[in-house]
Every structure is written in C-alpha cells, then in structure tokens.
Design an enzyme around this catalytic site. Structure first.
Site, PDB file in Angstrom:
ATOM      1  N   ASP A  44       7.782-114.429 -42.982  1.00  0.00           N
ATOM      2  CA  ASP A  44       7.854-114.853 -41.774  1.00  0.00           C
ATOM      3  C   ASP A  44       6.957-114.160 -40.852  1.00  0.00           C
ATOM      4  O   ASP A  44       6.626-112.891 -41.129  1.00  0.00           O
ATOM      5  CB  ASP A  44       9.262-114.656 -40.990  1.00  0.00           C
ATOM      6  CG  ASP A  44      10.141-115.778 -41.746  1.00  0.00           C
ATOM      7  OD1 ASP A  44       9.856-116.396 -42.957  1.00  0.00           O
ATOM      8  OD2 ASP A  44      11.227-115.920 -41.262  1.00  0.00           O
ATOM      9  N   ASP A  45       6.660-114.735 -39.825  1.00  0.00           N
ATOM     10  CA  ASP A  45       5.947-114.060 -38.150  1.00  0.00           C
ATOM     11  C   ASP A  45       4.504-113.675 -38.461  1.00  0.00           C
ATOM     12  O   ASP A  45       4.227-113.438 -37.374  1.00  0.00           O
ATOM     13  CB  ASP A  45       6.877-112.832 -38.166  1.00  0.00           C
ATOM     14  CG  ASP A  45       8.421-112.901 -37.782  1.00  0.00           C
ATOM     15  OD1 ASP A  45       8.782-114.000 -37.578  1.00  0.00           O
ATOM     16  OD2 ASP A  45       8.951-111.646 -37.716  1.00  0.00           O
ATOM     17  N   HIS A  94       7.299-121.595 -38.216  1.00  0.00           N
ATOM     18  CA  HIS A  94       8.329-120.793 -37.856  1.00  0.00           C
ATOM     19  C   HIS A  94       8.179-120.602 -35.923  1.00  0.00           C
ATOM     20  O   HIS A  94       8.501-119.633 -35.414  1.00  0.00           O
ATOM     21  CB  HIS A  94       7.882-119.310 -38.102  1.00  0.00           C
ATOM     22  CG  HIS A  94       9.050-118.361 -38.066  1.00  0.00           C
ATOM     23  ND1 HIS A  94      10.289-118.508 -38.245  1.00  0.00           N
ATOM     24  CD2 HIS A  94       8.995-116.897 -37.721  1.00  0.00           C
ATOM     25  CE1 HIS A  94      11.069-117.542 -37.917  1.00  0.00           C
ATOM     26  NE2 HIS A  94      10.199-116.658 -37.844  1.00  0.00           N
ATOM     27  N   HIS A  98       8.415-117.940 -31.404  1.00  0.00           N
ATOM     28  CA  HIS A  98       9.685-117.289 -31.834  1.00  0.00           C
ATOM     29  C   HIS A  98      10.614-117.261 -30.920  1.00  0.00           C
ATOM     30  O   HIS A  98      11.244-115.985 -30.660  1.00  0.00           O
ATOM     31  CB  HIS A  98       8.924-115.730 -32.347  1.00  0.00           C
ATOM     32  CG  HIS A  98       9.811-115.575 -33.412  1.00  0.00           C
ATOM     33  ND1 HIS A  98      10.818-114.833 -33.267  1.00  0.00           N
ATOM     34  CD2 HIS A  98       9.668-115.467 -34.742  1.00  0.00           C
ATOM     35  CE1 HIS A  98      11.256-114.071 -34.312  1.00  0.00           C
ATOM     36  NE2 HIS A  98      10.742-114.774 -35.428  1.00  0.00           N
ATOM     37  N   TYR A 135      15.285-115.869 -36.284  1.00  0.00           N
ATOM     38  CA  TYR A 135      16.576-115.524 -36.343  1.00  0.00           C
ATOM     39  C   TYR A 135      17.740-116.070 -37.158  1.00  0.00           C
ATOM     40  O   TYR A 135      18.881-115.832 -37.238  1.00  0.00           O
ATOM     41  CB  TYR A 135      17.110-115.109 -34.819  1.00  0.00           C
ATOM     42  CG  TYR A 135      16.061-114.621 -33.949  1.00  0.00           C
ATOM     43  CD1 TYR A 135      15.542-113.209 -33.944  1.00  0.00           C
ATOM     44  CD2 TYR A 135      15.588-115.206 -32.923  1.00  0.00           C
ATOM     45  CE1 TYR A 135      14.640-112.849 -32.962  1.00  0.00           C
ATOM     46  CE2 TYR A 135      14.642-114.863 -32.167  1.00  0.00           C
ATOM     47  CZ  TYR A 135      14.142-113.625 -32.335  1.00  0.00           C
ATOM     48  OH  TYR A 135      13.246-113.079 -31.332  1.00  0.00           O
ATOM     49  N   HIS A 188       8.876-110.466 -44.325  1.00  0.00           N
ATOM     50  CA  HIS A 188       7.933-110.531 -43.154  1.00  0.00           C
ATOM     51  C   HIS A 188       6.660-110.075 -43.252  1.00  0.00           C
ATOM     52  O   HIS A 188       6.406-108.830 -43.938  1.00  0.00           O
ATOM     53  CB  HIS A 188       8.523-109.745 -42.004  1.00  0.00           C
ATOM     54  CG  HIS A 188       9.888-110.632 -41.434  1.00  0.00           C
ATOM     55  ND1 HIS A 188      11.059-109.994 -42.228  1.00  0.00           N
ATOM     56  CD2 HIS A 188      10.045-111.324 -40.248  1.00  0.00           C
ATOM     57  CE1 HIS A 188      11.890-110.941 -41.594  1.00  0.00           C
ATOM     58  NE2 HIS A 188      11.423-111.563 -40.428  1.00  0.00           N
TER      59      HIS A 188
HETATM   60 NI    NI Z   1      10.778-114.405 -37.089  1.00  0.00          NI
END
Ligand code: NI
Length: 234
Positions: A44-45, A94, A98, A135, A188
């Site tokens: 992620d991210d 995603h 965010h 989250y 991540h």
């Molecule tokens: Ni995230």
C-alpha cells in the site's frame, strides 16, 4: 513459480509491445488456487521511494504482487507504474489521497475512486478492479460506492504492522506466524524495513510451498463488485 506468463521471452515481448487488453486476454493463464497453495503479497501507499527496490526483489524471485497505489502519486511515477503492469503485477486503487472514506459523502467517495481509476487506466491501459480503503475504514456507504465504481473491497488477514514498528525482523515474523493458504498479506512499499524483509519473506514462503499470486488470482479471477474480501479462503 508464480508468474502468469510461461517463458521469459513472452514476458519480455509483452513488456516491449505493451498492448493491454488483447495481449493480456490471449496470454493470460489463470492460476487455480484450489489446486495450488496460493498467497498474495500486497503493498500500500506507493508508488514511492522504495518501490523500485520491491520490483527488483520480486523480479529476482519471478514472483508477482498487488500494489494498491495512491492515485495522486501515479503521474509522478508513470514509468515505474507501467513497469509494474508489464512485469505482471496487479495495480489496484488505494484512493486519490488516502482519506478515511467513512468520513466522506457518497459523492466525495465516488470522486476519490473515479479519479484514481482513470489515472491508473490512463497509465496502464487497465481499469483497476480492486480498492483498498485507507485504514481499512469501511461502512455500507463506502462498500456501495466501491461497487458503483465496478470494483471490490480488499482488506487483509495478515497484518505485518510495518508502518508501526519499522523492523524487518518483526515484519518477517508476522508473515511467518500468520500466513496460511489463501492469505492476503498487508505491507507498505514506502518503508525500508519491509523492503529489507521482502527477500527473506519470499524465500520463506516459497520454501513452504506457496505460490505468490495477485489478489484477483487468489479470488478466483472474478471478485464481485461491491463485495469485501479479507482473504482468498472460500
Ligand atoms: Ni494506506
């Protein structure tokens, strides 16, 4: 093991003449996770600082993963995202920047999802079929919006908590302890600790007989729109 494409030559040809839908559909060999012991690594991210390193490690193991990218970061890393797609990884959403989607209105959620889906499609030629809510924050409104956007919601069953402890050995231990057949593992790609752990994680999973697949593969190739999944166990 674990690549969608049989030979390196085919992989290279596909990377050079990247023409998504047609080539994809013809050469795509789905992995049957009812026959094979599958596991899905997810990041992620990103895309970000360490993403290139992740791709390199995955390439070395001939393994695929799923990247849940932040829409607003895609344009700044176009070639990296194209490379991800060309190397057989799944690129998923995603959201645009965010937010906790549960704090937004239906229309605001739609905007987060649509902007991101369009940006990913513009760069890779493929509209993402999966959304991971930031989250893991979700309710009925969020799930409906994800369904409207033509995607399913993807959570996880193995949480490495890499963002919290930033320790490669702890990331590894979470995976070692919690991974089962059908697991979706959350990491991540903006933390160095996870990059440091990745090689060891993949080696361990391969030794235990796991095949690394994308999330769509672990869900049998056709995840349902507007449905939430925590793992590929059915
Ligand atoms: Ni995230």
């Amino acid at each position: 093991m674990g690549r969608r494409f049989g030979g390196t030559a085919l992989g290279v040809a596909l990377a050079l003449t990247f023409a998504p839908s047609a080539a994809w559909a013809e050469d795509y060999e789905p992995i049957d996770c009812s026959e094979v012991k599958c596991v899905a690594l997810t990041f992620d991210d990103g895309p970000g600082r360490y993403t290139k390193r992740y791709l390199k490690i995955l390439r070395r193991h001939d393994a695929v993963a799923t990247f849940f990218v932040i829409g607003s970061q895609v344009s700044g890393h176009k070639s990296l995202v194209k490379k991800m797609a060309a190397e057989g990884h799944e690129i998923a959403s995603h959201t645009w920047n965010h937010p906790a989607l549960t704090s937004l209105s239906g229309a605001q959620i739609d905007k987060q999802l649509e902007r991101t889906a369009r940006r990913i499609e513009k760069v890779t030629g493929v509209r993402p079929a999966l959304v991971r809510p930031p989250y893991g924050s979700m309710n009925g409104r969020v799930l409906k919006a994800i369904g409207r956007s033509g995607a399913s919601a993807i959570l996880w069953d193995v949480d490495t908590r890499d963002w919290e402890h930033r320790s490669a050995s702890r990331v590894f231990n979470h995976v070692k302890r919690d991974t089962r057949r059908g697991s979706i593992i959350l990491m991540h790609d903006l933390h160095r600790a996870s990059a440091d752990a990745l090689d060891r994680i993949i080696t361990h999973l391969e030794r235990r007989g796991f095949t690394l697949v994308t999330v769509s593969d672990i869900l049998g190739g056709q995840p349902k729109d507007g449905k939430a999944y925590h793992s590929g166990l059915r």
